[in-house]
Design an enzyme around this catalytic site. Sequence first.
Site, short mmCIF file in Angstrom:
data_model
loop_
_atom_site.label_atom_id
_atom_site.label_comp_id
_atom_site.label_asym_id
_atom_site.label_seq_id
_atom_site.Cartn_x
_atom_site.Cartn_y
_atom_site.Cartn_z
N HIS A 43 0.71 -1.24 -0.01
CA HIS A 43 -0.15 0.02 -0.10
C HIS A 43 0.99 1.25 -0.03
O HIS A 43 0.12 2.47 0.04
CB HIS A 43 -0.89 0.09 0.97
CG HIS A 43 -0.23 -0.02 2.48
ND1 HIS A 43 0.63 -1.05 3.14
CD2 HIS A 43 -0.16 0.91 3.52
CE1 HIS A 43 1.20 -0.80 4.08
NE2 HIS A 43 0.88 0.51 4.42
N CYS A 44 2.19 1.26 -0.07
CA CYS A 44 3.02 2.28 0.13
C CYS A 44 3.99 2.68 -0.76
O CYS A 44 4.21 3.53 -1.76
CB CYS A 44 3.61 2.59 1.59
SG CYS A 44 2.39 3.01 2.70
N ILE A 45 5.06 1.65 -0.87
CA ILE A 45 6.35 1.91 -1.52
C ILE A 45 6.04 1.81 -3.12
O ILE A 45 6.64 2.81 -3.65
CB ILE A 45 7.27 0.52 -1.08
CG1 ILE A 45 7.69 0.56 0.23
CG2 ILE A 45 8.55 0.68 -2.06
CD1 ILE A 45 8.60 -0.75 0.65
N LEU B 19 3.62 3.25 -4.40
CA LEU B 19 2.92 4.32 -4.80
C LEU B 19 3.49 5.80 -4.20
O LEU B 19 3.09 6.59 -5.14
CB LEU B 19 1.43 4.12 -4.02
CG LEU B 19 0.60 2.85 -4.38
CD1 LEU B 19 -0.69 2.71 -3.50
CD2 LEU B 19 0.53 2.57 -5.71
N ASP B 20 3.87 5.86 -3.17
CA ASP B 20 4.13 7.13 -2.30
C ASP B 20 5.16 7.91 -3.58
O ASP B 20 5.05 8.89 -3.62
CB ASP B 20 4.95 6.78 -1.27
CG ASP B 20 4.07 6.29 -0.22
OD1 ASP B 20 2.86 6.01 -0.59
OD2 ASP B 20 4.39 5.95 0.97
#
Length: 439
Positions: free
Chosen positions: A275-277, A279-280
């Site tokens: 959910h992060c790497i 997309l951020d």
Amino acid sequence: MSIKGDLIKKIQDKALTMGVCGLGYVGLPLAVDKAKHGFKTIGFDVQQEKVDLVNAGKNYIGDVVDADLEALVGSGMLRATSDFGFVKDVDFIAICVPTPLDKHQQPDISYVRDSAIAVSKHLTRGSIVVLESTTYPGTTEELLKPILEEGSGLKCGEDFYLGFSPERIDPGNRIYKTSNTPKVVGAIGEDAVEVIAMVYRAILDGDVTTVSSPAVAEMEKILENTYRNINIGLVNELAILCDRMGIDIWEVIDAAKTKPYGFQAFYPGPGLGGHCIPLDPYYLSWKAREYGFHTSMIEASMMVNDRMPEYTVERAGKILNRHKKALNGSKVLVLGAAYKQDIDDYRESPAVRVMEEFRKTGAAVDFYDPYVPKYRDAGVWYTGIPALTPEAVGGYDLVCIATAHTTVDYAMVASCGVPVFDCKNVCKHIPHRENIEVL
């Protein structure tokens, strides 16, 4: 008594009513921790299914202990609702909603915006709002603050406090959970920073670090994950080069990490997930364009990582070619659908992308994942094979290991005589490796 003084007294007396907007991988563990530390907590979610499960004491998040949720709901310390009218009954609300990318790979902050609008309609004087969703620097002050002020008629800093404290969730991590992971807090105004930090210190066991503004906290979170994205991009690119040079990248990394300083080991794989790497960095690159700035190093790493599923299938095709078989028409078994080992989360999973690329070539693809028996991609449900047996493995032309689940018997898989493409180096201790090739 001033707002600050009133809130401090409520925190000390554990009379502060907590709220969490979004009961997913971030929100539910946070809600449970708040309730476990003696604060009555209300969880808000637009998905009635999640609300019903929480109110029934039924857990659906791996990092939450089933018995904890059941006990907290049973004692009345935690409840859930889809009615945002109950925001008026909470003193502190954390917004923990998804921040995905849209089809153009641009930030989709609609969940944050919609949540802020819903909260603003029922916000009362003396409340605290904290955004935990990962987003671009400036979101708290440029997006949330105007929405909350306009919808409530209240003034930020005088009537309510607003801040940003990025979530740090690592699903499946056996050491660091929500409760013991250090927190960062940035807020609008010194009083807000002090009070919000006090809230987190009262409900978490990890340290709390304060920074000068929400934008600093927002950028800090982007830095955490962009740092990992860039380093994984570097090692993925080196893996491609090492394959051409006939060098084992895994052996290279093992040798490099013997250095006790100046090096941190990152490992290649079939892509990035979670959910992060993945997309951020897009959030930062998108925001940077507002300032006429091109994040060249970040974008280069994103290009490398985004291409890894395609590269994985290309390598798989070469393996089949050596066995006088084509990808088109071959039967391929992918081991893993989750984005990382020993969890049931397949958000942005590279394994799913790998399977999609295999299908594009005309290969017949099946998968096995002990944690993800089925997954949904582009509106279609895919169901895995029910059991991993020698008979099942023997019926495929190629096995591709895309997720390194520790509960899978890789020695058995390798012993079946089928070519194995090990993208996670989980077969490194298997002595007879004639049919094993690593990424």
